[in-house]
Design an enzyme around this catalytic site. Structure first.
Site, PDB file in Angstrom:
ATOM      1  N   ILE A   1       7.490   8.730  -4.400  1.00 39.21           N
ATOM      2  CA  ILE A   1       6.567   8.584  -3.220  1.00 39.21           C
ATOM      3  C   ILE A   1       6.353   7.067  -2.874  1.00 39.21           C
ATOM      4  O   ILE A   1       5.957   6.764  -1.816  1.00 39.21           O
ATOM      5  CB  ILE A   1       5.221   9.181  -3.173  1.00 39.21           C
ATOM      6  CG1 ILE A   1       4.568   8.876  -4.638  1.00 39.21           C
ATOM      7  CG2 ILE A   1       5.295  10.617  -3.131  1.00 39.21           C
ATOM      8  CD1 ILE A   1       2.977   9.508  -4.631  1.00 39.21           C
TER       9      ILE A   1
ATOM     10  N   GLY B   1       5.181   0.627  -6.307  1.00 38.03           N
ATOM     11  CA  GLY B   1       4.215  -0.240  -6.351  1.00 38.03           C
ATOM     12  C   GLY B   1       4.568  -1.600  -6.773  1.00 38.03           C
ATOM     13  O   GLY B   1       5.391  -1.744  -7.159  1.00 38.03           O
TER      14      GLY B   1
ATOM     15  N   VAL C   1       7.630   2.386 -10.397  1.00 36.45           N
ATOM     16  CA  VAL C   1       7.734   3.477  -9.432  1.00 36.45           C
ATOM     17  C   VAL C   1       6.593   4.411  -9.416  1.00 36.45           C
ATOM     18  O   VAL C   1       6.000   4.645 -10.408  1.00 36.45           O
ATOM     19  CB  VAL C   1       9.145   4.210  -9.704  1.00 36.45           C
ATOM     20  CG1 VAL C   1       9.378   5.506  -8.865  1.00 36.45           C
ATOM     21  CG2 VAL C   1      10.354   3.411  -9.959  1.00 36.45           C
ATOM     22  N   VAL C   2       6.402   4.990  -8.208  1.00 35.97           N
ATOM     23  CA  VAL C   2       5.258   5.829  -8.268  1.00 35.97           C
ATOM     24  C   VAL C   2       5.897   7.255  -7.856  1.00 35.97           C
ATOM     25  O   VAL C   2       6.606   7.498  -6.914  1.00 35.97           O
ATOM     26  CB  VAL C   2       4.286   5.609  -7.118  1.00 35.97           C
ATOM     27  CG1 VAL C   2       2.936   6.431  -7.285  1.00 35.97           C
ATOM     28  CG2 VAL C   2       3.744   4.236  -7.342  1.00 35.97           C
TER      29      VAL C   2
ATOM     30  N   LEU D   1      -2.853  11.313  -3.379  1.00 36.34           N
ATOM     31  CA  LEU D   1      -3.683  11.441  -1.950  1.00 36.34           C
ATOM     32  C   LEU D   1      -2.311  11.589  -0.762  1.00 36.34           C
ATOM     33  O   LEU D   1      -1.232  10.630  -1.454  1.00 36.34           O
ATOM     34  CB  LEU D   1      -4.444  10.308  -1.599  1.00 36.34           C
ATOM     35  CG  LEU D   1      -6.191  10.850  -2.136  1.00 36.34           C
ATOM     36  CD1 LEU D   1      -6.275  10.171  -3.476  1.00 36.34           C
ATOM     37  CD2 LEU D   1      -7.075  10.191  -1.053  1.00 36.34           C
TER      38      LEU D   1
ATOM     39  N   ASP E   1      -1.085   6.413   2.725  1.00 35.16           N
ATOM     40  CA  ASP E   1      -1.907   5.256   2.625  1.00 35.16           C
ATOM     41  C   ASP E   1      -2.220   4.536   4.014  1.00 35.16           C
ATOM     42  O   ASP E   1      -1.482   4.922   4.940  1.00 35.16           O
ATOM     43  CB  ASP E   1      -1.135   4.035   1.814  1.00 35.16           C
ATOM     44  CG  ASP E   1       0.184   3.698   2.296  1.00 35.16           C
ATOM     45  OD1 ASP E   1       0.193   3.296   3.419  1.00 35.16           O
ATOM     46  OD2 ASP E   1       1.288   3.628   1.736  1.00 35.16           O
TER      47      ASP E   1
ATOM     48  N   ASP F   1      -6.232  -7.468  -5.487  1.00 33.97           N
ATOM     49  CA  ASP F   1      -4.889  -7.185  -4.750  1.00 33.97           C
ATOM     50  C   ASP F   1      -5.226  -6.125  -3.558  1.00 33.97           C
ATOM     51  O   ASP F   1      -4.081  -5.492  -3.535  1.00 33.97           O
ATOM     52  CB  ASP F   1      -3.642  -6.948  -5.778  1.00 33.97           C
ATOM     53  CG  ASP F   1      -2.361  -6.856  -4.888  1.00 33.97           C
ATOM     54  OD1 ASP F   1      -2.113  -7.760  -4.086  1.00 33.97           O
ATOM     55  OD2 ASP F   1      -1.562  -6.191  -5.466  1.00 33.97           O
TER      56      ASP F   1
ATOM     57  N   PRO G   1      -3.410  -2.608   2.618  1.00 34.22           N
ATOM     58  CA  PRO G   1      -3.568  -1.187   3.331  1.00 34.22           C
ATOM     59  C   PRO G   1      -2.483  -0.528   2.538  1.00 34.22           C
ATOM     60  O   PRO G   1      -3.034   0.768   2.405  1.00 34.22           O
ATOM     61  CB  PRO G   1      -2.856  -1.554   4.661  1.00 34.22           C
ATOM     62  CG  PRO G   1      -3.445  -2.921   4.957  1.00 34.22           C
ATOM     63  CD  PRO G   1      -3.108  -3.545   3.825  1.00 34.22           C
TER      64      PRO G   1
END
Length: 298
Positions: free
Chosen positions: A10, A13, A17-18, A83, A86, A127, A130
């Site tokens: 997804i 970051g 990796v996420v 979630l 973002d 840090d 958005p």
């Protein structure tokens, strides 16, 4: 790790990796962050493990919950609640119509609640941007990646060599201050508040000096009157151009007087005089705060 089935990547970051993943035992959908550290060879520093373990205690409706820490060989996986979107993607999707003011107010109020909670536990973010503010379809917004900066440091570039954004960085950090406070997060949130309102970044700098000068051109070049001690900061130069402060009504025209008052207190140069999250929650701007639901295109 064998308990998790990766569903899809997804994002990328700051630290790795996420993935969206599913817990095979419970069926729970989670966000799995793989932390890539420079110390791959030596494994994960024990200090980082200690720092991260403390974050499991941070329970608040406006903080993305750290569910688990998985430490294998020389890799570290952080398991977070999942979630859908973002704030950056939501702002991009709302670029034409804009985000309605009641929703901006609700988001800012919730983010300040999350900040006040973390700051009361002496945890800084350092840090905020958005991209690490996550939203759901119920109108909630949550702060992600809290405390990671202290555990791993804030790199100049991500593991994919992308430049880590300076747009939300407080002036005391840009001027080389080594000892900073919770006020750095308030500054970042002020920049994000202005961006939600105007639909463009307040200070989109592309280098540290460009970042500083963009701030100075809007808020005026700081001196000892507005910010005692500024001229003795490590990266302050007497040769900085002397810009005058702009009228706030021109900086964030859609905002009413209460909104401008709150923003100016969040962007106060002197970190000691910058409004705290707790004090900001009591600002008159929030006297009519509600919790509207966003129109998400998921």
């Amino acid at each position: 790790m064998e308990n998790f089935q990766k569903v899809e990547k997804i994002g990328e970051g700051t630290y790795g990796v996420v993935y969206k993943a599913k817990n095979k035992l419970t069926g729970e959908v989670v966000a799995l962050k793989k932390i890539r550290l420079d110390t791959e060879t030596e494994g994960v520093p024990s200090t980082a493990i200690r720092e991260i373990s403390l974050l499991k205690e941070l329970n608040h409706p406006n903080i993305v919950k750290l569910l688990d820490v998985i430490h294998t060989e020389n890799k570290l996986y952080l398991v977070f609640e999942f979630l859908h979107q973002d704030l950056k993607k939501f702002m991009d999707a709302s670029a034409v119509t804009g985000i309605p003011l009641p929703l901006i107010k609700s988001y800012l109020f919730q983010l300040l609640q999350g900040l006040a909670f973390c700051h009361s536990h002496r945890v800084l973010h350092r840090d905020l941007k958005p991209q690490n503010l996550l939203i759901n379809a119920e109108g909630s917004i949550k702060l992600a990646d809290f405390g990671l900066a202290r555990a791993f440091g804030v790199p100049v570039r991500t593991y994919t060599h992308e430049v880590v954004t300076l747009w939300y960085r407080a002036p005391e950090i840009l001027l080389g201050c080594k000892y900073y406070s919770t006020a750095v997060d308030i500054w970042s949130l002020g920049c994000i508040f202005a961006e939600m309102v105007t639909r463009r970044a307040l200070f989109p700098g592309d280098s540290e000096i460009d970042q500083l000068f963009r701030i100075f051109r809007t808020l005026g070049t700081p001196d000892e009157v507005v910010w005692p001690g500024v001229t003795s900061m490590p990266d302050y130069k007497p040769s900085f151009p002397k810009w005058a402060r702009q009228d706030f009504s021109k900086v964030v025209p859609p905002l009413d007087e209460d909104g401008r008052s709150l923003l100016s207190q969040m962007l106060h140069y002197d970190p000691n005089k910058r409004i705290s999250a707790k004090a900001a929650l009591a600002h008159p701007f929030f006297q009519d705060v509600t919790k509207p639901v966003p129109h998400l295109r998921l």
